[in-house]
Design a protein around this motif. Structure first.
Motif, PDB file in Angstrom:
ATOM      1  N   ARG A   1       0.823  -1.207   0.000  1.00  0.00           N
ATOM      2  CA  ARG A   1       0.000   0.000   0.000  1.00  0.00           C
ATOM      3  C   ARG A   1       0.859   1.260   0.000  1.00  0.00           C
ATOM      4  NH1 ARG A   1      -4.791  -0.940   4.535  1.00  0.00           N
ATOM      5  NH2 ARG A   1      -6.092  -2.374   3.328  1.00  0.00           N
ATOM      6  N   VAL A   2       0.414   2.224  -0.793  1.00  0.00           N
ATOM      7  CA  VAL A   2       1.037   3.546  -0.812  1.00  0.00           C
ATOM      8  C   VAL A   2      -0.057   4.577  -0.568  1.00  0.00           C
ATOM      9  CG1 VAL A   2       2.279   5.256  -2.176  1.00  0.00           C
ATOM     10  CG2 VAL A   2       2.852   2.823  -2.416  1.00  0.00           C
ATOM     11  N   ASP A   3       0.126   5.390   0.454  1.00  0.00           N
ATOM     12  CA  ASP A   3      -0.806   6.473   0.744  1.00  0.00           C
ATOM     13  C   ASP A   3      -0.396   7.668  -0.121  1.00  0.00           C
ATOM     14  OD1 ASP A   3      -2.308   8.554   1.795  1.00  0.00           O
ATOM     15  OD2 ASP A   3      -2.129   7.852   3.863  1.00  0.00           O
ATOM     16  N   ALA A   4      -1.235   8.034  -1.076  1.00  0.00           N
ATOM     17  CA  ALA A   4      -0.860   9.033  -2.074  1.00  0.00           C
ATOM     18  C   ALA A   4      -1.001  10.468  -1.603  1.00  0.00           C
ATOM     19  CB  ALA A   4      -1.692   8.831  -3.348  1.00  0.00           C
ATOM     20  N   HIS A   5      -1.460  10.678  -0.368  1.00  0.00           N
ATOM     21  CA  HIS A   5      -1.630  12.070   0.066  1.00  0.00           C
ATOM     22  C   HIS A   5      -1.578  12.185   1.581  1.00  0.00           C
ATOM     23  CE1 HIS A   5      -3.001  16.179  -1.224  1.00  0.00           C
ATOM     24  NE2 HIS A   5      -3.113  16.270   0.090  1.00  0.00           N
TER      25      HIS A   5
ATOM     26  N   VAL B   1      -5.624   6.350 -11.124  1.00  0.00           N
ATOM     27  CA  VAL B   1      -6.351   6.710  -9.903  1.00  0.00           C
ATOM     28  C   VAL B   1      -5.537   6.242  -8.694  1.00  0.00           C
ATOM     29  CG1 VAL B   1      -8.492   6.448  -8.590  1.00  0.00           C
ATOM     30  CG2 VAL B   1      -8.570   6.542 -11.089  1.00  0.00           C
ATOM     31  N   MET B   2      -5.411   7.123  -7.692  1.00  0.00           N
ATOM     32  CA  MET B   2      -4.635   6.822  -6.489  1.00  0.00           C
ATOM     33  C   MET B   2      -5.468   7.082  -5.239  1.00  0.00           C
ATOM     34  SD  MET B   2      -0.974   8.620  -7.484  1.00  0.00           S
ATOM     35  CE  MET B   2      -1.726  10.121  -8.136  1.00  0.00           C
TER      36      MET B   2
ATOM     37  N   GLY C   1      -1.744   1.474  -4.604  1.00  0.00           N
ATOM     38  CA  GLY C   1      -0.287   1.536  -4.581  1.00  0.00           C
ATOM     39  C   GLY C   1       0.424   1.550  -5.917  1.00  0.00           C
ATOM     40  N   LYS C   2       0.053   0.644  -6.813  1.00  0.00           N
ATOM     41  CA  LYS C   2       0.825   0.506  -8.046  1.00  0.00           C
ATOM     42  C   LYS C   2       0.784   1.761  -8.909  1.00  0.00           C
ATOM     43  CE  LYS C   2       0.711  -3.473 -10.276  1.00  0.00           C
ATOM     44  NZ  LYS C   2       0.188  -4.726 -10.897  1.00  0.00           N
TER      45      LYS C   2
END
Length: 289
Positions: free
Chosen positions: A1-5, A237-238, A278-279
């Motif tokens: 997981r990547v938190d985009a903000h 989309v993130m 994430g990707k």
């Protein structure tokens, strides 16, 4: 997981080292005081509990154009964060571009935030300094993120002008474009979805609490997440939480459950969640030249 903000800012007791530049938009505290705790160690603890391996830090307005605190976080935790700098439209074309280039090349920032409310009164993001910074971001291979806090329709013409003039610069629209999920047939939603025509545009499903008229888990936003993925595609989309602001709403852990429990869990497929969670962010922020 990547938190985009996410945002981070220094603890109050370190304000002498990392000074505050003023009050944040939407904050209830006095100038030069953080609206809530937002230092990096707190975020790292939350990320660990939520199985988030990396987050995208957006330079916070309460540190202004002084990026020293975020610089220190990147130096101490290089594997845990990407960062987006805050573009400075106030000190002239040469200075704005020079700071941008230095932060990207020297401090490894992976993106640039355009806050339209920082432009001098009467000026737009399409003025000479805005165009120069937007163009330079494209040259450096980093995206520009837009924050239409007071409404997408106020800024859509500027955004489109920049997209048309500098197609090599990738663009991110923050927080559903601040489009209200309770009115999916609105002109602002029509304009946001129309931006999908530009292949360089990405959008964040982030800060649900800012755009939903419903309480957590923000059921009126589920259909809009579906529309964004259908329109832009899962690779543009993130997902983001808008920490630490979310800590005064549903909380960080619950923010990651919005599309994981009940009917919300059916909004996206497992493969779509892989990209949105994430990707997409990795593919965007790792492609810096």
């Amino acid at each position: 997981r990547v938190d985009a903000h996410v945002h981070v800012w220094a603890p109050k007791e370190k304000a002498n080292v990392f000074p505050y530049a003023g009050t944040l938009q939407g904050a209830k505290t006095n100038a030069n005081e953080p609206p809530m705790p937002g230092f990096a160690r707190l975020l790292l603890d939350e990320m660990s509990r939520a199985n988030v391996s990396k987050s995208v830090i957006i330079q916070p307005g309460n540190h202004g154009f002084d990026h020293s605190y975020v610089n220190s976080v990147l130096e101490e935790h290089p594997d845990s964060f990407y960062a987006m700098l805050l573009a400075d439209p106030t000190s002239g074309e040469q200075n704005g571009v020079s700071q941008l280039e230095e932060l990207v090349t020297k401090n490894q920032y992976r993106g640039v935030r355009f806050n339209p409310y920082l432009w001098p009164e009467g000026e737009k993001m399409t003025n000479a300094v805005g165009r120069a910074m937007y163009s330079k971001a494209g040259e450096l291979g980093v995206p520009v993120g837009h924050m239409p806090f007071k409404g997408l329709l106020l800024h859509i013409d500027e955004i489109r002008t920049l997209l048309d003039a500098y197609p090599q610069t990738k663009c991110i629209i923050d927080h559903f474009g601040f489009c209200k999920c309770s009115d999916p047939d609105s002109e602002e939603w029509r304009q946001l979805l129309k931006l999908s025509e530009y292949e360089q545009v990405y959008v964040k499903c982030s800060a649900f609490f800012r755009v939903s008229a419903e309480p957590y888990p923000y059921s009126d936003a589920w259909g809009q997440v579906r529309r964004l993925v259908d329109t832009f595609g899962k690779q543009r989309v993130m997902y983001g939480t808008d920490w630490p602001w979310v800590s005064e709403k549903e909380g960080y852990q619950n923010a990651w459950r919005i599309l994981e429990e009940g009917e919300g869990a059916q909004v996206l497929s497992a493969e779509e969640k892989e990209w949105v969670y994430g990707k997409t962010a990795v593919s965007l922020f790792e492609q810096q030249q």
